[in-house]
Design a protein around this motif. Structure first.
Motif, PDB file in Angstrom:
ATOM      1  N   PRO A 195     -21.515 -39.198   0.326  1.00 38.55           N
ATOM      2  CA  PRO A 195     -22.765 -38.522   0.724  1.00 38.55           C
ATOM      3  C   PRO A 195     -22.594 -37.010   0.891  1.00 38.55           C
ATOM      4  CG  PRO A 195     -22.449 -40.524   2.004  1.00 38.55           C
ATOM      5  CD  PRO A 195     -21.173 -40.288   1.260  1.00 38.55           C
ATOM      6  N   TYR A 196     -21.471 -36.595   1.455  1.00 39.74           N
ATOM      7  CA  TYR A 196     -21.236 -35.163   1.644  1.00 39.74           C
ATOM      8  C   TYR A 196     -21.020 -34.462   0.302  1.00 39.74           C
ATOM      9  CZ  TYR A 196     -20.357 -36.854   6.383  1.00 39.74           C
ATOM     10  OH  TYR A 196     -20.468 -37.464   7.605  1.00 39.74           O
ATOM     11  N   ILE A 197     -20.371 -35.160  -0.616  1.00 40.90           N
ATOM     12  CA  ILE A 197     -20.115 -34.576  -1.931  1.00 40.90           C
ATOM     13  C   ILE A 197     -21.415 -34.413  -2.707  1.00 40.90           C
ATOM     14  CG2 ILE A 197     -18.994 -35.006  -4.156  1.00 40.90           C
ATOM     15  CD1 ILE A 197     -16.693 -36.293  -2.576  1.00 40.90           C
ATOM     16  N   VAL A 198     -22.322 -35.363  -2.565  1.00 40.05           N
ATOM     17  CA  VAL A 198     -23.623 -35.250  -3.233  1.00 40.05           C
ATOM     18  C   VAL A 198     -24.383 -34.034  -2.699  1.00 40.05           C
ATOM     19  CG1 VAL A 198     -25.873 -36.339  -3.548  1.00 40.05           C
ATOM     20  CG2 VAL A 198     -23.784 -37.700  -3.761  1.00 40.05           C
ATOM     21  N   VAL A 199     -24.383 -33.881  -1.385  1.00 46.02           N
ATOM     22  CA  VAL A 199     -25.036 -32.706  -0.792  1.00 46.02           C
ATOM     23  C   VAL A 199     -24.343 -31.427  -1.260  1.00 46.02           C
ATOM     24  CG1 VAL A 199     -25.555 -31.514   1.369  1.00 46.02           C
ATOM     25  CG2 VAL A 199     -25.843 -33.992   1.214  1.00 46.02           C
ATOM     26  N   GLY A 200     -23.016 -31.461  -1.307  1.00 47.26           N
ATOM     27  CA  GLY A 200     -22.270 -30.295  -1.770  1.00 47.26           C
ATOM     28  C   GLY A 200     -22.588 -29.943  -3.210  1.00 47.26           C
ATOM     29  N   ALA A 201     -22.832 -30.962  -4.045  1.00 46.15           N
ATOM     30  CA  ALA A 201     -23.175 -30.705  -5.445  1.00 46.15           C
ATOM     31  C   ALA A 201     -24.487 -29.936  -5.549  1.00 46.15           C
ATOM     32  CB  ALA A 201     -23.267 -32.023  -6.209  1.00 46.15           C
ATOM     33  N   PHE A 202     -25.455 -30.290  -4.719  1.00 42.62           N
ATOM     34  CA  PHE A 202     -26.734 -29.582  -4.749  1.00 42.62           C
ATOM     35  C   PHE A 202     -26.592 -28.167  -4.175  1.00 42.62           C
ATOM     36  CE2 PHE A 202     -28.392 -33.770  -5.545  1.00 42.62           C
ATOM     37  CZ  PHE A 202     -29.523 -33.534  -6.314  1.00 42.62           C
ATOM     38  N   ILE A 203     -25.704 -27.999  -3.204  1.00 43.07           N
ATOM     39  CA  ILE A 203     -25.463 -26.655  -2.674  1.00 43.07           C
ATOM     40  C   ILE A 203     -24.808 -25.780  -3.737  1.00 43.07           C
ATOM     41  CG2 ILE A 203     -24.151 -25.333  -0.976  1.00 43.07           C
ATOM     42  CD1 ILE A 203     -24.541 -27.644   0.976  1.00 43.07           C
ATOM     43  N   VAL A 204     -23.833 -26.346  -4.449  1.00 42.88           N
ATOM     44  CA  VAL A 204     -23.190 -25.603  -5.540  1.00 42.88           C
ATOM     45  C   VAL A 204     -24.209 -25.266  -6.620  1.00 42.88           C
ATOM     46  CG1 VAL A 204     -21.496 -25.771  -7.395  1.00 42.88           C
ATOM     47  CG2 VAL A 204     -20.910 -26.560  -5.104  1.00 42.88           C
ATOM     48  N   GLY A 205     -25.082 -26.222  -6.936  1.00 48.48           N
ATOM     49  CA  GLY A 205     -26.125 -25.963  -7.915  1.00 48.48           C
ATOM     50  C   GLY A 205     -27.046 -24.837  -7.488  1.00 48.48           C
ATOM     51  N   MET A 206     -27.325 -24.768  -6.197  1.00 48.36           N
ATOM     52  CA  MET A 206     -28.177 -23.703  -5.672  1.00 48.36           C
ATOM     53  C   MET A 206     -27.481 -22.346  -5.763  1.00 48.36           C
ATOM     54  SD  MET A 206     -29.766 -23.396  -1.826  1.00 48.36           S
ATOM     55  CE  MET A 206     -28.112 -23.383  -1.118  1.00 48.36           C
ATOM     56  N   MET A 207     -26.162 -22.331  -5.566  1.00 48.47           N
ATOM     57  CA  MET A 207     -25.423 -21.073  -5.551  1.00 48.47           C
ATOM     58  C   MET A 207     -25.140 -20.544  -6.954  1.00 48.47           C
ATOM     59  SD  MET A 207     -22.684 -21.978  -2.526  1.00 48.47           S
ATOM     60  CE  MET A 207     -21.761 -20.474  -2.814  1.00 48.47           C
ATOM     61  N   LEU A 208     -24.951 -21.435  -7.918  1.00 44.23           N
ATOM     62  CA  LEU A 208     -24.506 -21.017  -9.245  1.00 44.23           C
ATOM     63  C   LEU A 208     -25.627 -20.857 -10.257  1.00 44.23           C
ATOM     64  CD1 LEU A 208     -21.248 -23.144  -9.723  1.00 44.23           C
ATOM     65  CD2 LEU A 208     -21.471 -20.790  -8.923  1.00 44.23           C
ATOM     66  N   THR A 209     -26.823 -21.264  -9.915  1.00 47.90           N
ATOM     67  CA  THR A 209     -27.919 -21.207 -10.877  1.00 47.90           C
ATOM     68  C   THR A 209     -29.036 -20.313 -10.356  1.00 47.90           C
ATOM     69  OG1 THR A 209     -28.962 -23.175  -9.908  1.00 47.90           O
ATOM     70  CG2 THR A 209     -27.407 -23.524 -11.721  1.00 47.90           C
ATOM     71  N   PRO A 210     -29.982 -19.962 -11.227  1.00 50.08           N
ATOM     72  CA  PRO A 210     -31.131 -19.165 -10.778  1.00 50.08           C
ATOM     73  C   PRO A 210     -31.920 -19.912  -9.706  1.00 50.08           C
ATOM     74  CG  PRO A 210     -30.997 -19.215 -13.171  1.00 50.08           C
ATOM     75  CD  PRO A 210     -30.002 -20.214 -12.670  1.00 50.08           C
ATOM     76  N   PRO A 211     -32.751 -19.192  -8.959  1.00 50.67           N
ATOM     77  CA  PRO A 211     -33.487 -19.819  -7.852  1.00 50.67           C
ATOM     78  C   PRO A 211     -34.673 -20.662  -8.315  1.00 50.67           C
ATOM     79  CG  PRO A 211     -34.079 -17.515  -8.033  1.00 50.67           C
ATOM     80  CD  PRO A 211     -32.974 -17.737  -9.023  1.00 50.67           C
ATOM     81  N   ASP A 212     -34.370 -21.720  -9.068  1.00 56.15           N
ATOM     82  CA  ASP A 212     -35.419 -22.661  -9.444  1.00 56.15           C
ATOM     83  C   ASP A 212     -34.854 -24.069  -9.352  1.00 56.15           C
ATOM     84  OD1 ASP A 212     -34.935 -23.728 -12.524  1.00 56.15           O
ATOM     85  OD2 ASP A 212     -34.015 -21.787 -12.117  1.00 56.15           O
ATOM     86  N   MET A 213     -35.699 -25.011  -9.010  1.00 59.61           N
ATOM     87  CA  MET A 213     -35.259 -26.379  -8.767  1.00 59.61           C
ATOM     88  C   MET A 213     -34.767 -27.063 -10.036  1.00 59.61           C
ATOM     89  SD  MET A 213     -35.342 -27.055  -5.607  1.00 59.61           S
ATOM     90  CE  MET A 213     -35.146 -28.835  -5.734  1.00 59.61           C
ATOM     91  N   ILE A 214     -35.261 -26.640 -11.189  1.00 56.62           N
ATOM     92  CA  ILE A 214     -34.900 -27.326 -12.428  1.00 56.62           C
ATOM     93  C   ILE A 214     -33.414 -27.158 -12.725  1.00 56.62           C
ATOM     94  CG2 ILE A 214     -35.282 -27.415 -14.917  1.00 56.62           C
ATOM     95  CD1 ILE A 214     -38.139 -26.554 -14.438  1.00 56.62           C
ATOM     96  N   SER A 215     -32.957 -25.907 -12.803  1.00 54.30           N
ATOM     97  CA  SER A 215     -31.554 -25.671 -13.137  1.00 54.30           C
ATOM     98  C   SER A 215     -30.626 -26.154 -12.028  1.00 54.30           C
ATOM     99  CB  SER A 215     -31.320 -24.183 -13.417  1.00 54.30           C
ATOM    100  OG  SER A 215     -31.731 -23.393 -12.315  1.00 54.30           O
ATOM    101  N   GLN A 216     -31.055 -26.026 -10.773  1.00 58.67           N
ATOM    102  CA  GLN A 216     -30.228 -26.511  -9.666  1.00 58.67           C
ATOM    103  C   GLN A 216     -30.021 -28.019  -9.752  1.00 58.67           C
ATOM    104  OE1 GLN A 216     -32.149 -25.200  -6.081  1.00 58.67           O
ATOM    105  NE2 GLN A 216     -32.009 -23.029  -6.619  1.00 58.67           N
ATOM    106  N   THR A 217     -31.100 -28.736 -10.024  1.00 56.18           N
ATOM    107  CA  THR A 217     -31.012 -30.191 -10.120  1.00 56.18           C
ATOM    108  C   THR A 217     -30.230 -30.616 -11.352  1.00 56.18           C
ATOM    109  OG1 THR A 217     -33.153 -30.384  -9.008  1.00 56.18           O
ATOM    110  CG2 THR A 217     -32.350 -32.325 -10.178  1.00 56.18           C
ATOM    111  N   LEU A 218     -30.435 -29.907 -12.461  1.00 56.75           N
ATOM    112  CA  LEU A 218     -29.740 -30.252 -13.695  1.00 56.75           C
ATOM    113  C   LEU A 218     -28.247 -29.951 -13.623  1.00 56.75           C
ATOM    114  CD1 LEU A 218     -32.301 -29.088 -16.400  1.00 56.75           C
ATOM    115  CD2 LEU A 218     -31.700 -31.425 -15.768  1.00 56.75           C
TER     116      LEU A 218
END
Length: 251
Positions: A195-218
């Motif tokens: 569960p923590y790793i899944v949350v961490g994956a979304f945090i990494v996605g938020m940090m490494l991608t532009p501020p939009d939900m599409i690229s963060q989720t992808l």
């Protein structure tokens, strides 16, 4: 042992390192020379996901006098490094292999090959899946009365950042296998922290991608899937307590 005898192995290692670095640099230069004629075509290929989705009449622009010349060359150089990665990794392997145990050699070579393949897969995923969705989203929400014109240099920096982010993110299985093989953790411990790793994956996605939900989720979803893949294969690479002793006895 005299100090002269002690420095000789160090000098030989440094010379070997220099030779491997020179071979890697020459390989990149050879690829670059072969691609330089197609520099503009390469840039057109990379910019296609945005150009194909620009509003009617909109084009990309160059805000700097030298951008039309240097931007394609910059991309070509990076593409040359990208294509030469397998050869570069082979040089790394050839340099470190003599100092490895047999079981380490059996692990490192497949990891080098798989890390290259995974990085390429990450870049391909970004280009063919993420870019069309992200650029389609950006062009669709552009403000009325605002002309959509992207600078070619800014676009290159943007896509290179995404290429790098997705390429690194796709290395998750390799990282997990290395962590388990070195004894830093175990597949069981990682599974318990899912569960923590899944949350961490979304945090990494938020940090490494532009501020939009599409690229963060992808970015986050493939990382979660690759985590499960790495977790599965890591079970076969758990370090045995007596592995080093057996290798030392054989050598």
């Amino acid at each position: 042992m005299s100090s002269t005898e002690q420095t000789q192995p160090l000098i030989s290692h440094l010379l070997e390192l220099r030779n491997r670095l020179l071979r890697a640099i020459v390989a990149v230069l050879v690829v670059f020379i072969g691609l330089i004629y197609f520099a503009n075509d390469i840039y057109e290929f990379v910019s296609a996901p945005l150009v194909d989705r620009l509003p009617e009449g909109a084009t990309m622009i160059a805000t700097d006098v030298a951008s039309p010349f240097f931007t394609p060359l910059k991309l070509t150089l990076i593409a040359s490094i990208f294509l030469a990665v397998p050869f570069i990794l082979y040089q790394v392997w050839a340099f470190v292999a003599p100092g490895l145990y047999k079981h380490e050699k059996r692990l490192i070579m497949p990891l080098l090959a798989s890390s290259s393949l995974l990085f390429y897969c990450g870049v391909a995923f970004a280009y063919f899946i993420v870019f069309p969705l992200v650029f389609g989203f950006f062009t669709a929400i552009s403000l009325g009365g605002v002309e959509f014109a992207t600078d070619i240099s800014s676009y290159l920096d943007f896509v290179l950042a995404l290429f790098f982010a997705f390429g690194i993110a796709f290395e998750v299985p390799v990282a997990i296998i290395l962590l388990c093989w070195t004894g830093a953790t175990t597949p069981k411990e990682l599974a318990e922290k899912r569960p923590y790793i899944v949350v961490g994956a979304f945090i990494v996605g938020m940090m490494l991608t532009p501020p939009d939900m599409i690229s963060q989720t992808l970015l986050a979803i493939p990382m979660c899937i690759l985590f499960e893949i790495g977790l599965f294969f890591a079970r076969f690479y758990v370090r045995k307590p007596d592995a080093d002793e057996e290798e030392e006895a054989e050598s």
